[in-house]
Design a protein around this motif. Structure first.
Motif, PDB file in Angstrom:
ATOM      1  N   ASP A  60       0.754  -1.177   0.095  1.00  0.00           N
ATOM      2  CA  ASP A  60      -0.055   0.034   0.070  1.00  0.00           C
ATOM      3  C   ASP A  60       1.037   1.440   0.006  1.00  0.00           C
ATOM      4  O   ASP A  60       1.728   1.404   0.833  1.00  0.00           O
ATOM      5  N   TYR A  61       0.669   1.968  -0.866  1.00  0.00           N
ATOM      6  CA  TYR A  61       1.506   3.423  -0.995  1.00  0.00           C
ATOM      7  C   TYR A  61       0.604   4.544  -1.293  1.00  0.00           C
ATOM      8  O   TYR A  61      -0.341   4.510  -1.668  1.00  0.00           O
ATOM      9  N   GLN A  62       1.378   5.601  -1.180  1.00  0.00           N
ATOM     10  CA  GLN A  62       0.705   7.174  -1.311  1.00  0.00           C
ATOM     11  C   GLN A  62       1.646   8.029  -1.693  1.00  0.00           C
ATOM     12  O   GLN A  62       2.859   7.926  -1.168  1.00  0.00           O
ATOM     13  N   GLY A  63       1.557   8.865  -2.345  1.00  0.00           N
ATOM     14  CA  GLY A  63       2.299   9.810  -2.760  1.00  0.00           C
ATOM     15  C   GLY A  63       1.489  11.098  -3.665  1.00  0.00           C
ATOM     16  O   GLY A  63       0.402  11.411  -3.306  1.00  0.00           O
ATOM     17  N   SER A  64       2.353  11.872  -4.366  1.00  0.00           N
ATOM     18  CA  SER A  64       1.765  12.817  -5.368  1.00  0.00           C
ATOM     19  C   SER A  64       2.189  12.934  -6.621  1.00  0.00           C
ATOM     20  O   SER A  64       3.225  12.545  -6.821  1.00  0.00           O
ATOM     21  N   ALA A  69      -2.361  14.402  -4.598  1.00  0.00           N
ATOM     22  CA  ALA A  69      -2.196  13.275  -4.005  1.00  0.00           C
ATOM     23  C   ALA A  69      -2.889  12.008  -4.517  1.00  0.00           C
ATOM     24  O   ALA A  69      -3.729  12.310  -5.114  1.00  0.00           O
ATOM     25  N   PHE A  70      -2.167  11.016  -4.440  1.00  0.00           N
ATOM     26  CA  PHE A  70      -2.576   9.614  -4.909  1.00  0.00           C
ATOM     27  C   PHE A  70      -2.443   8.511  -4.030  1.00  0.00           C
ATOM     28  O   PHE A  70      -1.518   8.796  -3.028  1.00  0.00           O
ATOM     29  N   ASP A  91      -4.834   1.934  -8.495  1.00  0.00           N
ATOM     30  CA  ASP A  91      -4.251   3.121  -7.776  1.00  0.00           C
ATOM     31  C   ASP A  91      -5.189   4.414  -8.363  1.00  0.00           C
ATOM     32  O   ASP A  91      -6.219   3.981  -9.104  1.00  0.00           O
ATOM     33  N   SER A  92      -5.333   5.478  -7.801  1.00  0.00           N
ATOM     34  CA  SER A  92      -6.227   6.524  -7.950  1.00  0.00           C
ATOM     35  C   SER A  92      -5.719   7.481  -9.089  1.00  0.00           C
ATOM     36  O   SER A  92      -6.413   8.316  -9.324  1.00  0.00           O
ATOM     37  N   PHE A  93      -4.640   7.276  -9.679  1.00  0.00           N
ATOM     38  CA  PHE A  93      -3.952   8.108 -10.664  1.00  0.00           C
ATOM     39  C   PHE A  93      -4.281   7.182 -12.047  1.00  0.00           C
ATOM     40  O   PHE A  93      -4.816   7.392 -13.216  1.00  0.00           O
ATOM     41  N   HIS A  94      -3.059   6.361 -11.976  1.00  0.00           N
ATOM     42  CA  HIS A  94      -2.960   5.437 -13.572  1.00  0.00           C
ATOM     43  C   HIS A  94      -4.061   4.660 -14.002  1.00  0.00           C
ATOM     44  O   HIS A  94      -4.671   4.521 -15.191  1.00  0.00           O
TER      45      HIS A  94
END
Length: 165
Positions: A60-64, A69-70, A91-94
Motif C-alpha cells: 500500500d503506497y501514497q504520494g503525489s 495526492a494519490f 491506484d487513484s491516478f494511473h
C-alpha cells in the motif's frame, strides 16, 4: 514429514523473499509521461504487510503527482504451480476504475511482471505495463514501471527508490 511446497517457499523461496519486504518504506518517485523527459519527482511512503497466511503481501503506497495526492495498492504473490510472480494493481491516478493483472518471472534480485491496459475510447490496441522490483538489500528496494507500446517499444514511466523507515 515432508514440508509442503508453500512451507518450503516460506523458508528459502519466493515467499520468503516477499516476506522480507514487510515493513514501512519511504522514498522518492520519479514520473515520465514522455520518453526520457522527467515530469515529476515527489515523496512516497509505502506499507507492506502479509496477508492470507503469508501467501501474499499487500503493498500500500501514497504520494503525489504534480501536486495532487494519490494512493495505490498491489497484491503480490508467487504462483507455485506456474512458478510465476503475480500482481493485481489499483491506484487513484494511473488505473482509474480498472484493475491490472500482471505476471512474470523471478529475476536475480526480485521480479519482472507484465500486464496490459487500455480503453476503447482511445482505440482497441492495448498497451503493456512492465513492473520490476529490485531488492538492493534488506533496507532498499527499487520499484520501476515501463510503458510498452503496442509495437513493443518500452519507455520508463515511474521509478521509486524506497528505503526502510
Amino acid at each position: 514429514m515432508a514440508k509442503s511446497k508453500f512451507e518450503q517457499s516460506l523458508i528459502d523461496g519466493a515467499h520468503q523473499k516477499l516476506q522480507s519486504l514487510i515493513g514501512n518504506w519511504k522514498g522518492t518517485t520519479k514520473t515520465w509521461f514522455e520518453k526520457d523527459v522527467l515530469a515529476d519527482e515527489s515523496l512516497s511512503e509505502a506499507k507492506i504487510t502479509a496477508i492470507l497466511g503469508n501467501r501474499f503481501i499487500s503493498f500500500d503506497y501514497q504520494g503525489s503527482l504534480e501536486g495532487k495526492a494519490f494512493e495505490g495498492k498491489m497484491i503480490i504473490g508467487f504462483d507455485i504451480p506456474y512458478q510465476r510472480f503475480t500482481i493485481s494493481w489499483i491506484d487513484s491516478f494511473h488505473m482509474g476504475t480498472q484493475i491490472m493483472l500482471s505476471s512474470g518471472e523471478a529475476t536475480s534480485n526480485g521480479f519482472s511482471v507484465v500486464g496490459e491496459y487500455g480503453s476503447p475510447e482511445y482505440g482497441e490496441q492495448l498497451w503493456g505495463w512492465r513492473t520490476t522490483l529490485e531488492i538492493i538489500n534488506a533496507d532498499e528496494i527499487i520499484l520501476t514501471a515501463y510503458n510498452v507500446s503496442p509495437e513493443g517499444e518500452e519507455a520508463k514511466a515511474t521509478e521509486t527508490i524506497y528505503k526502510r523507515k
